[in-house]
Design a protein around this motif. Structure first.
Motif, PDB file in Angstrom:
ATOM      1  N   VAL A  14       0.843  -1.191   0.000  1.00 20.59           N
ATOM      2  CA  VAL A  14       0.000   0.000   0.000  1.00 20.59           C
ATOM      3  C   VAL A  14       0.879   1.242   0.000  1.00 20.59           C
ATOM      4  N   SER A  15       1.933   1.213   0.812  1.00 19.87           N
ATOM      5  CA  SER A  15       2.882   2.323   0.831  1.00 19.87           C
ATOM      6  C   SER A  15       3.511   2.492  -0.552  1.00 19.87           C
ATOM      7  N   GLY A  16       3.819   1.372  -1.197  1.00 20.89           N
ATOM      8  CA  GLY A  16       4.390   1.419  -2.539  1.00 20.89           C
ATOM      9  C   GLY A  16       3.454   2.072  -3.526  1.00 20.89           C
ATOM     10  N   PHE A  17       2.161   1.750  -3.429  1.00 22.13           N
ATOM     11  CA  PHE A  17       1.195   2.373  -4.325  1.00 22.13           C
ATOM     12  C   PHE A  17       1.117   3.870  -4.064  1.00 22.13           C
ATOM     13  N   ALA A  18       1.165   4.264  -2.791  1.00 25.61           N
ATOM     14  CA  ALA A  18       1.127   5.692  -2.458  1.00 25.61           C
ATOM     15  C   ALA A  18       2.345   6.394  -3.052  1.00 25.61           C
ATOM     16  N   THR A  19       3.498   5.746  -2.955  1.00 25.95           N
ATOM     17  CA  THR A  19       4.716   6.321  -3.519  1.00 25.95           C
ATOM     18  C   THR A  19       4.584   6.466  -5.028  1.00 25.95           C
ATOM     19  N   LEU A  20       4.063   5.451  -5.675  1.00 27.00           N
ATOM     20  CA  LEU A  20       3.921   5.499  -7.129  1.00 27.00           C
ATOM     21  C   LEU A  20       2.956   6.585  -7.573  1.00 27.00           C
ATOM     22  N   ALA A  21       1.966   6.865  -6.746  1.00 24.59           N
ATOM     23  CA  ALA A  21       0.965   7.857  -7.115  1.00 24.59           C
ATOM     24  C   ALA A  21       1.563   9.251  -7.259  1.00 24.59           C
ATOM     25  N   VAL A  22       2.653   9.529  -6.563  1.00 19.96           N
ATOM     26  CA  VAL A  22       3.243  10.858  -6.633  1.00 19.96           C
ATOM     27  C   VAL A  22       4.419  10.942  -7.590  1.00 19.96           C
ATOM     28  N   LEU A  23       4.798   9.845  -8.209  1.00 14.76           N
ATOM     29  CA  LEU A  23       5.899   9.847  -9.163  1.00 14.76           C
ATOM     30  C   LEU A  23       5.398  10.240 -10.542  1.00 14.76           C
ATOM     31  N   PRO A  24       6.296  10.622 -11.436  1.00 12.95           N
ATOM     32  CA  PRO A  24       5.891  10.951 -12.804  1.00 12.95           C
ATOM     33  C   PRO A  24       5.224   9.765 -13.486  1.00 12.95           C
ATOM     34  N   GLY A  25       4.519  10.029 -14.565  1.00  8.54           N
ATOM     35  CA  GLY A  25       3.763   9.015 -15.280  1.00  8.54           C
ATOM     36  C   GLY A  25       4.558   7.784 -15.665  1.00  8.54           C
ATOM     37  N   THR A  26       5.849   7.903 -15.890  1.00  8.52           N
ATOM     38  CA  THR A  26       6.622   6.739 -16.303  1.00  8.52           C
ATOM     39  C   THR A  26       6.722   5.707 -15.195  1.00  8.52           C
ATOM     40  N   ALA A  27       6.483   6.086 -13.950  1.00  5.26           N
ATOM     41  CA  ALA A  27       6.553   5.124 -12.856  1.00  5.26           C
ATOM     42  C   ALA A  27       5.447   4.083 -12.995  1.00  5.26           C
ATOM     43  N   MET A  28       4.341   4.446 -13.607  1.00  5.74           N
ATOM     44  CA  MET A  28       3.237   3.512 -13.792  1.00  5.74           C
ATOM     45  C   MET A  28       3.148   3.150 -15.271  1.00  5.74           C
ATOM     46  N   ALA A  29       4.245   2.710 -15.825  1.00  2.00           N
ATOM     47  CA  ALA A  29       4.306   2.436 -17.254  1.00  2.00           C
ATOM     48  C   ALA A  29       3.444   1.251 -17.652  1.00  2.00           C
ATOM     49  N   TYR A  30       3.177   0.364 -16.736  1.00  4.78           N
ATOM     50  CA  TYR A  30       2.444  -0.827 -17.128  1.00  4.78           C
ATOM     51  C   TYR A  30       0.958  -0.539 -17.220  1.00  4.78           C
ATOM     52  N   ASP A  31       0.275  -1.389 -17.975  1.00  2.70           N
ATOM     53  CA  ASP A  31      -1.141  -1.236 -18.263  1.00  2.70           C
ATOM     54  C   ASP A  31      -1.923  -2.187 -17.368  1.00  2.70           C
ATOM     55  N   GLU A  32      -2.758  -1.650 -16.495  1.00  2.06           N
ATOM     56  CA  GLU A  32      -3.563  -2.439 -15.556  1.00  2.06           C
ATOM     57  C   GLU A  32      -4.505  -3.414 -16.276  1.00  2.06           C
ATOM     58  N   ASN A  33      -4.814  -3.144 -17.542  1.00  2.00           N
ATOM     59  CA  ASN A  33      -5.747  -3.985 -18.298  1.00  2.00           C
ATOM     60  C   ASN A  33      -5.047  -5.012 -19.182  1.00  2.00           C
ATOM     61  N   SER A  34      -3.743  -4.920 -19.299  1.00  2.88           N
ATOM     62  CA  SER A  34      -3.007  -5.798 -20.207  1.00  2.88           C
ATOM     63  C   SER A  34      -2.874  -7.204 -19.632  1.00  2.88           C
ATOM     64  N   THR A  35      -3.063  -8.180 -20.490  1.00  2.92           N
ATOM     65  CA  THR A  35      -2.859  -9.570 -20.088  1.00  2.92           C
ATOM     66  C   THR A  35      -1.479 -10.076 -20.510  1.00  2.92           C
ATOM     67  N   ALA A  36      -0.634  -9.163 -20.953  1.00  6.34           N
ATOM     68  CA  ALA A  36       0.716  -9.541 -21.380  1.00  6.34           C
ATOM     69  C   ALA A  36       1.533 -10.040 -20.192  1.00  6.34           C
ATOM     70  N   ALA A  37       2.389 -11.009 -20.458  1.00  4.85           N
ATOM     71  CA  ALA A  37       3.250 -11.567 -19.419  1.00  4.85           C
ATOM     72  C   ALA A  37       4.527 -10.758 -19.242  1.00  4.85           C
ATOM     73  N   ILE A  38       4.701  -9.721 -20.063  1.00  2.00           N
ATOM     74  CA  ILE A  38       5.900  -8.888 -19.968  1.00  2.00           C
ATOM     75  C   ILE A  38       5.474  -7.439 -19.759  1.00  2.00           C
ATOM     76  N   ASN A  39       6.097  -6.798 -18.806  1.00  6.28           N
ATOM     77  CA  ASN A  39       5.791  -5.423 -18.420  1.00  6.28           C
ATOM     78  C   ASN A  39       6.480  -4.454 -19.385  1.00  6.28           C
ATOM     79  N   ILE A  40       5.670  -3.767 -20.189  1.00  7.46           N
ATOM     80  CA  ILE A  40       6.216  -2.817 -21.173  1.00  7.46           C
ATOM     81  C   ILE A  40       5.488  -1.486 -21.074  1.00  7.46           C
ATOM     82  N   ASP A  41       6.118  -0.446 -21.615  1.00  7.37           N
ATOM     83  CA  ASP A  41       5.455   0.852 -21.667  1.00  7.37           C
ATOM     84  C   ASP A  41       4.611   0.943 -22.943  1.00  7.37           C
ATOM     85  N   GLN A  42       4.029   2.088 -23.182  1.00  4.15           N
ATOM     86  CA  GLN A  42       3.136   2.254 -24.334  1.00  4.15           C
ATOM     87  C   GLN A  42       3.854   2.124 -25.674  1.00  4.15           C
ATOM     88  N   GLN A  43       5.167   2.271 -25.680  1.00  3.14           N
ATOM     89  CA  GLN A  43       5.947   2.114 -26.917  1.00  3.14           C
ATOM     90  C   GLN A  43       6.502   0.701 -27.070  1.00  3.14           C
TER      91      GLN A  43
END
Length: 165
Positions: A14-43
């Motif tokens: 939970v603390s980690g999520f709070a930390t991520l919430a205040v970081l720039p957008g690249t900190a949450m590069a992964y897609d919550e809806n993606s079923t991919a087995a590899i964590n990638i950004d939008q590119q």
């Protein structure tokens, strides 16, 4: 005891999520809806552009350069040098992050959380990431146990969307 440990870990997450919430957008590069087995950004870039080989050679997270890139399993990785790119292409499975670059502690807890390239550890010649350094501290308390659990859970969650876990 196990419930106490899970409570502590859940608090750290939970603390980690709070930390991520205040970081720039690249900190949450992964897609919550993606079923991919590899964590990638939008590119389609893995490790948020960090050089996977540098963890092994420089022993530090090192941003890669798009001029030195290679693909593996549909993911583009960037490298700090041509030499690192060549090492990767010769043996990508050795250098690619485990659990597709998702947080190793999260996987042990049946979650697919974004991996932070700054919260990393090489264990038995494999690269693991955590969602942040606070969660990594918990993961490091029992690496063998956490890896055993994560390796058991990964096949069941790798093709699921993070929001569904």
């Amino acid at each position: 005891m196990l419930n106490i440990s899970k409570s502590i870990i859940a608090a750290a997450l939970v603390s980690g999520f709070a930390t991520l919430a205040v970081l720039p957008g690249t900190a949450m590069a992964y897609d919550e809806n993606s079923t991919a087995a590899i964590n990638i950004d939008q590119q389609g870039v893995g490790l948020k552009g960090y050089d996977p080989v540098a963890y092994f050679t420089a022993k530090a997270p090192t941003l890669g350069n798009a001029a030195y890139s290679a693909q593996h399993d549909g993911v583009t990785y960037h490298f700090a040098s041509k030499a690192n790119r060549d090492k990767f292409t010769a043996n990508p499975a050795h250098y690619a992050p485990q659990f597709g670059g998702f947080c190793a502690m999260g996987v042990a807890l049946d979650k697919k959380l974004d991996g932070d390239p700054q919260a990393w550890k090489i264990v038995d010649g494999k690269l693991y990431l955590n969602v942040n350094k606070e969660v990594q501290k918990k993961w490091l308390e029992d690496v063998p146990g956490n890896l055993k659990k994560a390796n058991t859970e990964w096949p069941q969650i790798k093709d699921k969307a993070p929001k569904d876990l």
